[in-house]
Design a protein around this motif. Structure first.
Motif, short mmCIF file in Angstrom:
data_model
loop_
_atom_site.label_atom_id
_atom_site.label_comp_id
_atom_site.label_asym_id
_atom_site.label_seq_id
_atom_site.Cartn_x
_atom_site.Cartn_y
_atom_site.Cartn_z
N THR A 83 0.86 -1.18 0.00
CA THR A 83 0.00 0.00 0.00
C THR A 83 0.90 1.24 0.00
OG1 THR A 83 -0.08 0.11 2.41
CG2 THR A 83 -1.77 -1.24 1.32
N LEU A 84 0.29 2.39 -0.12
CA LEU A 84 1.09 3.62 -0.06
C LEU A 84 1.80 3.76 1.27
CD1 LEU A 84 -1.24 6.00 -2.03
CD2 LEU A 84 1.23 5.85 -2.38
N ALA A 85 1.19 3.25 2.34
CA ALA A 85 1.85 3.29 3.65
C ALA A 85 3.15 2.49 3.65
CB ALA A 85 0.90 2.77 4.73
N ASP A 86 3.23 1.46 2.81
CA ASP A 86 4.47 0.68 2.68
C ASP A 86 5.47 1.38 1.77
OD1 ASP A 86 3.40 -1.58 4.18
OD2 ASP A 86 2.20 -2.04 2.40
N GLU A 98 21.79 6.01 -5.95
CA GLU A 98 20.86 5.27 -6.81
C GLU A 98 20.63 5.98 -8.14
OE1 GLU A 98 17.36 3.67 -4.71
OE2 GLU A 98 18.34 4.34 -2.86
N GLY A 99 21.11 7.20 -8.26
CA GLY A 99 21.00 7.92 -9.51
C GLY A 99 19.63 8.56 -9.71
N ARG A 100 19.42 9.04 -10.92
CA ARG A 100 18.16 9.69 -11.29
C ARG A 100 17.60 9.00 -12.52
NH1 ARG A 100 16.86 15.03 -9.97
NH2 ARG A 100 16.20 15.40 -12.12
N PRO A 101 16.38 8.53 -12.45
CA PRO A 101 15.78 7.95 -13.65
C PRO A 101 15.37 9.03 -14.64
CG PRO A 101 14.17 8.04 -11.89
CD PRO A 101 15.46 8.51 -11.30
N ARG A 102 15.17 8.62 -15.87
CA ARG A 102 14.64 9.55 -16.87
C ARG A 102 13.18 9.88 -16.56
NH1 ARG A 102 16.41 13.38 -19.85
NH2 ARG A 102 18.18 12.06 -20.47
N ALA A 103 12.46 8.90 -16.01
CA ALA A 103 11.07 9.11 -15.59
C ALA A 103 10.70 8.08 -14.54
CB ALA A 103 10.11 9.02 -16.78
N LEU A 104 9.71 8.42 -13.74
CA LEU A 104 9.13 7.52 -12.74
C LEU A 104 7.75 7.10 -13.21
CD1 LEU A 104 10.00 9.68 -9.63
CD2 LEU A 104 10.77 7.32 -9.89
N ILE A 105 7.47 5.81 -13.14
CA ILE A 105 6.14 5.31 -13.45
C ILE A 105 5.57 4.77 -12.14
CG2 ILE A 105 4.76 3.60 -14.69
CD1 ILE A 105 8.05 4.98 -16.10
N PHE A 106 4.49 5.37 -11.67
CA PHE A 106 3.86 4.97 -10.42
C PHE A 106 2.60 4.14 -10.69
CE2 PHE A 106 5.34 8.98 -7.86
CZ PHE A 106 6.60 8.40 -7.70
N TYR A 107 2.46 3.05 -9.96
CA TYR A 107 1.17 2.36 -9.89
C TYR A 107 0.85 2.13 -8.42
CZ TYR A 107 -2.83 -0.53 -10.52
OH TYR A 107 -4.12 -1.00 -10.46
N VAL A 108 -0.03 2.94 -7.88
CA VAL A 108 -0.34 2.91 -6.46
C VAL A 108 -1.84 3.12 -6.25
CG1 VAL A 108 1.94 3.80 -5.76
CG2 VAL A 108 0.09 5.41 -6.24
N GLY A 109 -2.31 2.76 -5.06
CA GLY A 109 -3.68 3.08 -4.68
C GLY A 109 -4.64 1.91 -4.73
N GLU A 110 -4.41 0.96 -5.63
CA GLU A 110 -5.38 -0.13 -5.78
C GLU A 110 -5.51 -0.97 -4.51
OE1 GLU A 110 -6.18 -4.28 -8.21
OE2 GLU A 110 -4.61 -2.93 -8.94
#
Length: 233
Positions: A83-86, A98-110
């Motif tokens: 969950t988002l709490a985790d 850890e560096g910097r990604p070109r983009a972040l893809i989030f899948y959260v909330g479900e």
């Protein structure tokens, strides 16, 4: 006369004291582990064309991610059943190495919604995640994927739609934050297609190919043309 130190009461009190010390120590250790936990990182990808996929088990179980998103380099940083709490405390522990990604893809909330967390609470936690992004990875674009429909969680479709609508209202107020609609293509002809594993919740290979195509298209919309030309010609 028997010593009081060897009485049953004294032994019981000693045992209780030892148990309490162990319990407190274990709890402190648990808090320490939580405070130092990090996102999964296989250190397989690096460079200017790396995408970080962050989220719950739908990301974690995307075992074909590197193939589905090639030639983009990918880091699967999903957490099973999260969950988002985790996710929040682990995201907060991202280190410069850890560096910097070109983009972040989030899948959260479900998972939050499936556990009965109100959508307004999920949105507050999502705002906290974006605050962390601004602090730790400023100006890294975020693509937030919509909460997916699934046969196994059909009872939560209404809340998922509320979350998706709220997210679309929220994202324009965040810096370099965008929405990726995976919901519409998963509703083929108005019904959920054959895109799911036997559990009725997680994607099968066909479903993940739909996700990949949505992500690819949105990255072409979001990122400068020179970046997509260099990273995914």
């Amino acid at each position: 006369m028997r010593s009081i130190d060897s009485s049953p009461l004294a032994k019981l009190l000693t045992a209780l004291l030892v148990f309490a010390v162990i319990l407190v120590g274990w709890r402190l250790y648990g808090r320490y582990r939580e405070s130092t936990a990090t996102l999964p990182d296989n250190m397989a990808a690096a460079g200017n064309c790396t995408l970080w996929f962050v989220g719950s088990s739908s990301i974690h179980r995307w075992t074909s991610l590197d193939r589905d998103m090639a030639p983009w380099a990918t880091e699967n940083r999903g957490i099973n059943s999260a969950t988002l709490a985790d996710i929040l405390p682990r995201f907060a522990n991202i280190k410069p190495r850890e560096g910097r990604p070109r983009a972040l893809i989030f899948y959260v909330g479900e998972n939050d919604i499936a556990k009965g967390v109100p959508v307004r609470t999920v949105m507050r936690q999502l705002a906290s995640l974006f605050d962390l992004r601004d602090r730790l990875l400023p100006d890294v674009p975020v693509l937030l994927l919509s909460a997916k429909p699934s046969p196994g969680r059909a009872a939560f479709l209404r809340e998922q739609r509320l979350f998706n609508a709220a997210a679309q209202q929220f994202l324009p107020h965040m810096r370099v934050a965008y929405y990726g609609d995976i919901t519409t293509p998963l509703f083929a002809g108005g019904v959920m297609g054959d895109n799911y594993q036997r559990d009725g919740v997680h994607m099968n290979a066909r479903g993940y190919r739909i996700w990949a195509e949505v992500v690819r298209q949105r990255l072409r919309d979001i990122l400068p043309p020179q970046v997509t030309h260099n990273c995914a010609p």
